[in-house]
Scaffold this motif. Structure first.
Motif, PDB file in Angstrom:
ATOM      1  N   PRO A  46       0.829  -1.209   0.000  1.00 19.54           N
ATOM      2  CA  PRO A  46       0.000   0.000   0.000  1.00 19.54           C
ATOM      3  C   PRO A  46       0.864   1.260   0.000  1.00 19.54           C
ATOM      4  O   PRO A  46       1.774   1.395   0.823  1.00 19.54           O
ATOM      5  CB  PRO A  46      -0.801  -0.129   1.304  1.00 19.54           C
ATOM      6  N   PRO A  47       0.611   2.201  -0.917  1.00 23.68           N
ATOM      7  CA  PRO A  47       1.451   3.402  -1.013  1.00 23.68           C
ATOM      8  C   PRO A  47       1.558   4.182   0.294  1.00 23.68           C
ATOM      9  O   PRO A  47       2.626   4.722   0.614  1.00 23.68           O
ATOM     10  CB  PRO A  47       0.755   4.225  -2.101  1.00 23.68           C
ATOM     11  N   ALA A  48       0.484   4.254   1.048  1.00 21.05           N
ATOM     12  CA  ALA A  48       0.513   5.033   2.287  1.00 21.05           C
ATOM     13  C   ALA A  48       1.491   4.455   3.299  1.00 21.05           C
ATOM     14  O   ALA A  48       1.985   5.171   4.172  1.00 21.05           O
ATOM     15  CB  ALA A  48      -0.886   5.098   2.903  1.00 21.05           C
ATOM     16  N   ALA A  49       1.789   3.175   3.167  1.00 22.80           N
ATOM     17  CA  ALA A  49       2.688   2.531   4.123  1.00 22.80           C
ATOM     18  C   ALA A  49       4.153   2.749   3.792  1.00 22.80           C
ATOM     19  O   ALA A  49       4.993   2.837   4.694  1.00 22.80           O
ATOM     20  CB  ALA A  49       2.398   1.035   4.196  1.00 22.80           C
ATOM     21  N   ILE A  50       4.486   2.843   2.513  1.00 23.83           N
ATOM     22  CA  ILE A  50       5.899   2.834   2.119  1.00 23.83           C
ATOM     23  C   ILE A  50       6.375   4.141   1.488  1.00 23.83           C
ATOM     24  O   ILE A  50       7.567   4.310   1.248  1.00 23.83           O
ATOM     25  CB  ILE A  50       6.194   1.644   1.179  1.00 23.83           C
ATOM     26  N   ASP A  51       5.477   5.062   1.231  1.00 22.04           N
ATOM     27  CA  ASP A  51       5.853   6.351   0.643  1.00 22.04           C
ATOM     28  C   ASP A  51       6.769   7.107   1.611  1.00 22.04           C
ATOM     29  O   ASP A  51       6.380   7.364   2.753  1.00 22.04           O
ATOM     30  CB  ASP A  51       4.587   7.171   0.378  1.00 22.04           C
ATOM     31  N   PRO A  52       7.998   7.490   1.177  1.00 18.64           N
ATOM     32  CA  PRO A  52       8.918   8.168   2.099  1.00 18.64           C
ATOM     33  C   PRO A  52       8.615   9.658   2.282  1.00 18.64           C
ATOM     34  O   PRO A  52       9.525  10.483   2.318  1.00 18.64           O
ATOM     35  CB  PRO A  52      10.278   7.951   1.446  1.00 18.64           C
ATOM     36  N   ALA A  53       7.343   9.995   2.388  1.00 20.78           N
ATOM     37  CA  ALA A  53       6.962  11.381   2.668  1.00 20.78           C
ATOM     38  C   ALA A  53       7.099  11.633   4.160  1.00 20.78           C
ATOM     39  O   ALA A  53       6.927  10.722   4.985  1.00 20.78           O
ATOM     40  CB  ALA A  53       5.535  11.642   2.213  1.00 20.78           C
ATOM     41  N   LEU A  54       7.387  12.873   4.524  1.00 25.36           N
ATOM     42  CA  LEU A  54       7.570  13.212   5.934  1.00 25.36           C
ATOM     43  C   LEU A  54       6.271  13.669   6.596  1.00 25.36           C
ATOM     44  O   LEU A  54       6.188  13.715   7.818  1.00 25.36           O
ATOM     45  CB  LEU A  54       8.635  14.305   6.065  1.00 25.36           C
ATOM     46  N   ASP A  55       5.267  14.002   5.794  1.00 27.23           N
ATOM     47  CA  ASP A  55       3.994  14.480   6.326  1.00 27.23           C
ATOM     48  C   ASP A  55       2.911  13.491   5.937  1.00 27.23           C
ATOM     49  O   ASP A  55       2.421  13.493   4.806  1.00 27.23           O
ATOM     50  CB  ASP A  55       3.678  15.873   5.768  1.00 27.23           C
ATOM     51  N   VAL A  56       2.545  12.607   6.854  1.00 27.49           N
ATOM     52  CA  VAL A  56       1.564  11.565   6.557  1.00 27.49           C
ATOM     53  C   VAL A  56       0.477  11.544   7.636  1.00 27.49           C
ATOM     54  O   VAL A  56       0.671  12.036   8.747  1.00 27.49           O
ATOM     55  CB  VAL A  56       2.221  10.171   6.482  1.00 27.49           C
ATOM     56  N   VAL A 194      11.027  16.437  -2.089  1.00 25.83           N
ATOM     57  CA  VAL A 194      10.233  15.882  -0.979  1.00 25.83           C
ATOM     58  C   VAL A 194      10.486  16.666   0.300  1.00 25.83           C
ATOM     59  O   VAL A 194       9.553  16.997   1.042  1.00 25.83           O
ATOM     60  CB  VAL A 194      10.542  14.377  -0.786  1.00 25.83           C
ATOM     61  N   PHE A 195      11.745  16.998   0.568  1.00 23.71           N
ATOM     62  CA  PHE A 195      12.050  17.819   1.739  1.00 23.71           C
ATOM     63  C   PHE A 195      11.409  19.203   1.630  1.00 23.71           C
ATOM     64  O   PHE A 195      11.102  19.832   2.644  1.00 23.71           O
ATOM     65  CB  PHE A 195      13.564  17.956   1.918  1.00 23.71           C
ATOM     66  N   ALA A 196      11.206  19.669   0.383  1.00 21.76           N
ATOM     67  CA  ALA A 196      10.552  20.960   0.171  1.00 21.76           C
ATOM     68  C   ALA A 196       9.043  20.878   0.351  1.00 21.76           C
ATOM     69  O   ALA A 196       8.358  21.902   0.293  1.00 21.76           O
ATOM     70  CB  ALA A 196      10.884  21.491  -1.217  1.00 21.76           C
ATOM     71  N   GLY A 197       8.518  19.671   0.559  1.00 21.68           N
ATOM     72  CA  GLY A 197       7.097  19.505   0.826  1.00 21.68           C
ATOM     73  C   GLY A 197       6.278  19.007  -0.334  1.00 21.68           C
ATOM     74  O   GLY A 197       5.054  18.858  -0.199  1.00 21.68           O
TER      75      GLY A 197
END
Length: 226
Positions: A46-56, A194-197
């Protein structure tokens, strides 16, 4: 001491020199193939589990990790083995480059080895920690943020290593050298965005998967040419 070091560095390459390159190339090719499999299992999770975003959303991400426990565990299993083997192969090639005084190549292989060790933690978290922590969103969020931060750091380090190798590893040839430049720029740019949001976590993962495919060919070519 300085005279002894200079003598060793200037001595003709013994049979141990080519052996470093051949073994290192073989290990890089084999481990990169394993990391291709890791990337495939991440895609199936599932994308929500493995996406390396910092804001989840911690609740949604925790639920996704529980849902994707099977494919995430497989990714972690292949990853913790493949990452260590990649680190070993890259360290052997770094040693070979250092002996031959190819500083850019040595730095590049060192960066690849460091990236692999960072991803050892990332894949262990994804495969064996996050799914188990999914029952507690508060605990999960802290571990998920660690996973994402290390994923981004490891990807940027790998990208820097690819750029250095494109410059300093003569066995890559024009095609593989060019692909390393593309992947290195892609990896570093994606991490910065990604760090830029920006929601470009999948692009970060894509850079890792693309890099793994490239390094299967890189390791095979080095093994053949050494």
């Amino acid at each position: 001491m300085a005279e002894w070091t200079d003598a060793v560095a200037s001595a003709p390459m013994s049979s141990s020199g080519p052996s470093l390159g051949k073994l290192g190339g073989w290990l890089v090719a084999a481990s990169a193939a394993s990391i291709v499999a890791v990337s495939a299992f991440y895609v199936l999770s599932p994308p929500a589990a493995i996406d390396p975003a910092l804001d989840v959303d911690p609740v949604a991400a925790a639920a996704a990790a529980v849902e994707g426990a099977r494919t995430m565990r497989l990714a972690g299993l292949f990853g913790v083995i493949g990452d260590l083997v990649l680190a070993l192969g890259a360290l052997l090639l770094m040693a070979e480059a250092a002996i031959e005084r190819r500083s850019s190549a040595a730095a590049g292989w060192g960066a690849v080895a460091l990236s692999a060790l960072v991803f050892e933690i990332v894949d262990a978290l994804a495969g064996f920690v996050l799914p188990a922590a999914g029952a507690s969103p508060e605990v999960f969020l802290g571990l998920r943020n660690l996973y994402a931060a290390l994923f981004l750091a490891g990807t940027a380090t790998f990208g820097a290593g690819a750029l250095l190798l494109a410059r300093g590893e003569p066995r890559l040839g024009r095609l593989l050298g060019g692909l390393c430049v593309i992947d290195g720029v892609l990896a570093i740019a994606a991490v910065a965005l990604v760090f830029a949001g920006l929601p470009l976590g999948p692009l970060v993962g894509g850079a890792v998967g693309f890099g793994a495919l490239i390094f299967v060919a890189v390791g095979a070519r080095i093994t053949r040419l050494t």
